[in-house]
Every structure is written in C-alpha cells, then in structure tokens.
Design a protein around this motif. Sequence first.
Motif, PDB file in Angstrom:
ATOM      1  N   THR A  49       6.371   1.559  15.266  1.00 50.20           N
ATOM      2  CA  THR A  49       7.480   0.933  14.365  1.00 50.20           C
ATOM      3  C   THR A  49       9.287   1.449  14.000  1.00 50.20           C
ATOM      4  O   THR A  49       8.804   2.819  14.311  1.00 50.20           O
ATOM      5  CB  THR A  49       7.695   0.805  12.512  1.00 50.20           C
ATOM      6  OG1 THR A  49       5.672  -0.339  12.201  1.00 50.20           O
ATOM      7  CG2 THR A  49       8.330  -0.475  11.969  1.00 50.20           C
TER       8      THR A  49
ATOM      9  N   ALA B  71       5.657 -17.217  13.871  1.00 45.63           N
ATOM     10  CA  ALA B  71       6.606 -16.538  13.628  1.00 45.63           C
ATOM     11  C   ALA B  71       5.910 -16.139  12.487  1.00 45.63           C
ATOM     12  O   ALA B  71       5.277 -15.065  12.555  1.00 45.63           O
ATOM     13  CB  ALA B  71       8.068 -16.322  13.781  1.00 45.63           C
TER      14      ALA B  71
ATOM     15  N   GLY C 136       4.233 -13.326  14.679  1.00 44.70           N
ATOM     16  CA  GLY C 136       4.766 -12.373  14.004  1.00 44.70           C
ATOM     17  C   GLY C 136       6.095 -12.916  15.410  1.00 44.70           C
ATOM     18  O   GLY C 136       5.886 -13.617  16.108  1.00 44.70           O
ATOM     19  N   ARG C 137       7.462 -12.533  14.750  1.00 43.83           N
ATOM     20  CA  ARG C 137       8.716 -12.506  15.848  1.00 43.83           C
ATOM     21  C   ARG C 137       8.084 -11.844  17.194  1.00 43.83           C
ATOM     22  O   ARG C 137       8.682 -11.999  18.057  1.00 43.83           O
ATOM     23  CB  ARG C 137       9.792 -11.673  14.995  1.00 43.83           C
ATOM     24  CG  ARG C 137      10.032 -12.337  13.908  1.00 43.83           C
ATOM     25  CD  ARG C 137      10.975 -11.522  12.932  1.00 43.83           C
ATOM     26  NE  ARG C 137      10.941 -12.455  11.381  1.00 43.83           N
ATOM     27  CZ  ARG C 137      12.065 -12.374  10.741  1.00 43.83           C
ATOM     28  NH1 ARG C 137      12.537 -10.806  10.626  1.00 43.83           N
ATOM     29  NH2 ARG C 137      12.023 -12.387  10.157  1.00 43.83           N
ATOM     30  N   ARG C 138       7.542 -10.592  16.908  1.00 45.33           N
ATOM     31  CA  ARG C 138       7.194  -9.807  18.701  1.00 45.33           C
ATOM     32  C   ARG C 138       6.679 -10.780  19.857  1.00 45.33           C
ATOM     33  O   ARG C 138       7.181 -11.214  20.538  1.00 45.33           O
ATOM     34  CB  ARG C 138       6.969  -8.588  18.213  1.00 45.33           C
ATOM     35  CG  ARG C 138       6.514  -7.818  19.605  1.00 45.33           C
ATOM     36  CD  ARG C 138       6.323  -5.891  19.239  1.00 45.33           C
ATOM     37  NE  ARG C 138       5.893  -5.671  20.367  1.00 45.33           N
ATOM     38  CZ  ARG C 138       5.238  -5.978  21.658  1.00 45.33           C
ATOM     39  NH1 ARG C 138       3.760  -6.833  20.722  1.00 45.33           N
ATOM     40  NH2 ARG C 138       4.635  -5.166  22.613  1.00 45.33           N
ATOM     41  N   ARG C 139       4.829 -11.617  19.452  1.00 50.25           N
ATOM     42  CA  ARG C 139       4.918 -11.911  19.885  1.00 50.25           C
ATOM     43  C   ARG C 139       5.241 -13.394  20.225  1.00 50.25           C
ATOM     44  O   ARG C 139       5.118 -13.792  22.071  1.00 50.25           O
ATOM     45  CB  ARG C 139       3.230 -12.451  18.985  1.00 50.25           C
ATOM     46  CG  ARG C 139       2.575 -10.781  18.811  1.00 50.25           C
ATOM     47  CD  ARG C 139       1.247 -10.949  17.976  1.00 50.25           C
ATOM     48  NE  ARG C 139       0.249  -9.893  18.153  1.00 50.25           N
ATOM     49  CZ  ARG C 139      -0.551  -9.619  17.176  1.00 50.25           C
ATOM     50  NH1 ARG C 139      -1.175 -10.595  16.475  1.00 50.25           N
ATOM     51  NH2 ARG C 139      -1.728  -8.172  17.432  1.00 50.25           N
TER      52      ARG C 139
ATOM     53  N   TYR D 226      14.671 -11.626  15.303  1.00 50.76           N
ATOM     54  CA  TYR D 226      13.942  -9.809  15.439  1.00 50.76           C
ATOM     55  C   TYR D 226      15.331  -8.963  15.563  1.00 50.76           C
ATOM     56  O   TYR D 226      14.995  -8.349  14.811  1.00 50.76           O
ATOM     57  CB  TYR D 226      13.240 -10.384  17.188  1.00 50.76           C
ATOM     58  CG  TYR D 226      12.582  -9.093  17.614  1.00 50.76           C
ATOM     59  CD1 TYR D 226      11.539  -8.026  16.297  1.00 50.76           C
ATOM     60  CD2 TYR D 226      12.451  -8.776  18.943  1.00 50.76           C
ATOM     61  CE1 TYR D 226      10.766  -7.269  16.933  1.00 50.76           C
ATOM     62  CE2 TYR D 226      11.736  -7.424  19.544  1.00 50.76           C
ATOM     63  CZ  TYR D 226      10.985  -6.733  18.371  1.00 50.76           C
ATOM     64  OH  TYR D 226      10.244  -5.943  18.641  1.00 50.76           O
TER      65      TYR D 226
ATOM     66  N   ALA E  14       7.436  -2.775  16.374  1.00 55.90           N
ATOM     67  CA  ALA E  14       6.583  -4.387  15.856  1.00 55.90           C
ATOM     68  C   ALA E  14       7.341  -4.931  15.132  1.00 55.90           C
ATOM     69  O   ALA E  14       9.170  -4.888  14.535  1.00 55.90           O
ATOM     70  CB  ALA E  14       5.187  -3.766  14.824  1.00 55.90           C
ATOM     71  N   ASP E  15       7.713  -5.662  14.389  1.00 49.68           N
ATOM     72  CA  ASP E  15       8.349  -7.036  13.311  1.00 49.68           C
ATOM     73  C   ASP E  15       8.467  -5.833  12.050  1.00 49.68           C
ATOM     74  O   ASP E  15       7.201  -5.475  11.678  1.00 49.68           O
ATOM     75  CB  ASP E  15       7.890  -7.898  13.057  1.00 49.68           C
ATOM     76  CG  ASP E  15       7.740  -9.159  14.264  1.00 49.68           C
ATOM     77  OD1 ASP E  15       8.047  -8.803  14.912  1.00 49.68           O
ATOM     78  OD2 ASP E  15       6.648 -10.084  13.596  1.00 49.68           O
TER      79      ASP E  15
ATOM     80  N   GLN F 101       8.428  -5.236   8.457  1.00 54.98           N
ATOM     81  CA  GLN F 101       7.836  -5.865   7.916  1.00 54.98           C
ATOM     82  C   GLN F 101       8.631  -6.139   6.217  1.00 54.98           C
ATOM     83  O   GLN F 101       9.645  -5.836   5.515  1.00 54.98           O
ATOM     84  CB  GLN F 101       6.690  -4.494   6.686  1.00 54.98           C
ATOM     85  CG  GLN F 101       5.927  -3.993   7.855  1.00 54.98           C
ATOM     86  CD  GLN F 101       4.591  -5.439   8.526  1.00 54.98           C
ATOM     87  OE1 GLN F 101       5.104  -6.424   7.492  1.00 54.98           O
ATOM     88  NE2 GLN F 101       4.952  -5.696   9.639  1.00 54.98           N
TER      89      GLN F 101
ATOM     90  N   ALA G 136       1.890 -11.053   4.272  1.00 57.60           N
ATOM     91  CA  ALA G 136       1.689 -12.083   5.372  1.00 57.60           C
ATOM     92  C   ALA G 136       2.211 -13.461   5.236  1.00 57.60           C
ATOM     93  O   ALA G 136       1.945 -14.496   5.561  1.00 57.60           O
ATOM     94  CB  ALA G 136       0.089 -11.576   6.372  1.00 57.60           C
TER      95      ALA G 136
END
Length: 413
Positions: free
Chosen positions: A7, A77, A81-84, A133, A198-199, A201, A205
């Motif tokens: 992060t 997302a 997750g947004r990144r992936r 993102y 990373a996204d 937080q 979740a």
Amino acid sequence: MTAGAATAAPSRAGVHWPVVTFAFLAVIFDGFDTAVLSLSVPTLAADWRVPPAEFTLPLTLTSIGVVLGYLVSGTAAAWLGRRRLLLAGLAVFGVSTLLCAAVLPLQSIAALAVVRLVTGLGLGAVVPIAVTYATGHSAAERRATVTTMVMLGITVGVTISGFLGGHLVTAVGVGGVFVIGGIAPLLLVAVTAWRLPADAQIGPAEAAREDAHVGRVFGDGLRGSTILLWTFAFFVFIAVHTLLSWVPTLLMDYGFARSEAPLGLAFISLGGLIGGLVLVPLTARIGIGPSLVLMPAVAVGCMVVASRAELGHTPLLVVLGGAGLGVFASQIAMMAMAVSIYPDLIRTTGLGWTAALGRIGSIVGPAVAGLLLALALPARDIVLLTTVPVLVGVAAALVLTLRGRRRGPSPTD
C-alpha cells in the motif's frame, strides 16, 4: 507482502502519481480501440468488397461488450479488487485485439463481430476501474482533477488513432494496426503490474460486496441525480459514438478521399483533447454542473455549422474539432460529476453504470447512423440529426445543475 501489493501513500499533493499515470495509460487504449475499427472501415469495406454499413454489427457488438463489462465492474471489483480487475481487463483486451488481427484474413464480419464482443468485455473493465483506482489513491479535494486527467486518456487514444491511423493502415495494414493495439496493453501489464499498490481499504469485504449492488446508487437522496446523470450519458454518447464510428465514412460524402477521411477523426479527437485541457480551469471557475451544460451546447453549434454551411475541407475539419471539443469534454465532465456524486463504497458501481448507460447510447447511435447510411441519407443530414440527442443531454445537465443549486453548495456547483 509483495511490491505489487504494497500500500502506497499519496504524495504531498494528495495524489499517488504513479497510480494516476498507470490509469491514464490504461484508458488511452480504450480511446485508441474506440477509433481504430471505425477508421479501418473504409479500407476493410474496399478490400472485402462490401458496403461500409455492413460493419455496423462489429461496431455495435463492441459497444455491447463494453456495456456488459461496465455493468459487472462494481461487483467484480468487490470480489477481485480494483487492481486485479484492471490488470485482467487490460489482458483480455490485449489478447482479443490480437485475435482481431488473426481473423481478418477470413474476411468474415461475423467472426470479427464475435471477437470484438470479447474485446469490449475487456475494455468495459478498464475505464470505471481506472478512475476509481486512481481517485482511491487521491485526496478528496483532488479527485475531480484526477478524474479529468485519467479520462483525458480516451481523447489522447482517439487522437493517436486519428492522426497516425491512416499512416499505420498504409504502412502495416489493418491487421498490423490491431497487432499494435493488442501488444501495447499487454506490455503495460507486464511492465507495471508488480509496481502497482494494493487497493485503498474502504471497508470490510462483505460490506464492499453488498454496496456494489446497483440499488445503492438510488438510495440516500441519489435517485434524482442518478436518473439525470444516466439520461445525460445515454444521449450524449449517442452523438459521441456516431461521430467516432462514422465520421471517416461520412466525410467521403463531403468529397474527401479515402486516405483523407481519417483526418476527420483526428480533428474531432484533437478538439476533444483541447476540451479536456480546458475543462480543468473551467470547472474550477464555474463548477462541474455549468460545464456539463456548456460543453455539449458548444458541440451542438459546431455540428449545425458542419451540416449546413458550405465549407472547404480545412474549415470543416476545424468545425468538427469544435464538435469534438464539446462532446469529449462532456464525457469527461460526466465522469467527474459521477465521482463527486457517489461515495467511495459505491463509486465503482456508480461510474460503471453511468458509463454503461452511455455505452448503450453508443450502440444506438452508430446503429441508427448505419441504417441511415444504408438508406443513402446525405451525410449532412446525419450530422444535423446527431444534434438532437445532445440537446436532450443539455436539458438533463441543466436540470441536474439547478437541482444542486436549490440544495445549496454541492458537487454540481
């Protein structure tokens, strides 16, 4: 924890610039792809010996794929997750664009349409995720600026296609252009994936998955703003993608040679790039809402002139550039408005569905224009008719802005 998953904190300016740069580059490919098939239509039609209107199906299925990608972006997302999801969208887009090059020798519109549908799915995961993102790694007061910068990638991509597309088609062929368009996003993924943080937080979740439901964008006093924003998106995108999909073909009816026709796309996209740059100080001075009214109104004026005035080639291209300035700036302002309206937990869903409504308009516009072309309606009349949905968008933006003023200081002011 890997470098890619670390992060990273924003800079002193409140913006994590490597993330914004990556998002900007990712969105460039959306803009490039938006234009690359339309500028290839005149050449493909001549090589395959079919009317240009036959390519309405692959143009339309591209937008359908993008719509589907937009609609599931919020839920996807929340799970991935947004990144992936952003990396996966780029990868799918890159591979499927290479497949476009592979199927061209078949001279099958059906095969090209199927592959373009998959390409659209990959693209649909890119734009809303790239914006959320990037804004997720930016301070709240910088998010409108960051959104504008990321969304400028679309106009940059279209500008590259417009100015270089004709030369690329001549140099490497339509297949070669698709190969370039496929390799570039794959290289971006390979080179930068391990560097992306990373996204941010924003909550548990489980809560994130629940908030990804589209019903959230109609709650907490958002219903009216959502309906007006979606109306704006739908109608303005009709005009944007009618121009992007058919301007090279329409200009041939204005007397342009086939090799000159891509210049129309280039000037529209260059105008859009200028419009995006103008939008930053304009929104700082008059606000997002008034900008959302002004910019499409400029586009209407330019399209009326282009449809009715007897202009030489250069003046016509300049006027089309003015239309591009208005419609592209409208797209960017629309996404900035969405970022300001929707809170962080539902922002990806809000942006994704707003963009999806726009893309549904982008299906309607090119399809209707293709039908009008098949009916041999003059290009000037098609350009004039394209102003009608923009005027509806102006009206929706005006009501949205006035609603914000009645409620006092808000993102629309």
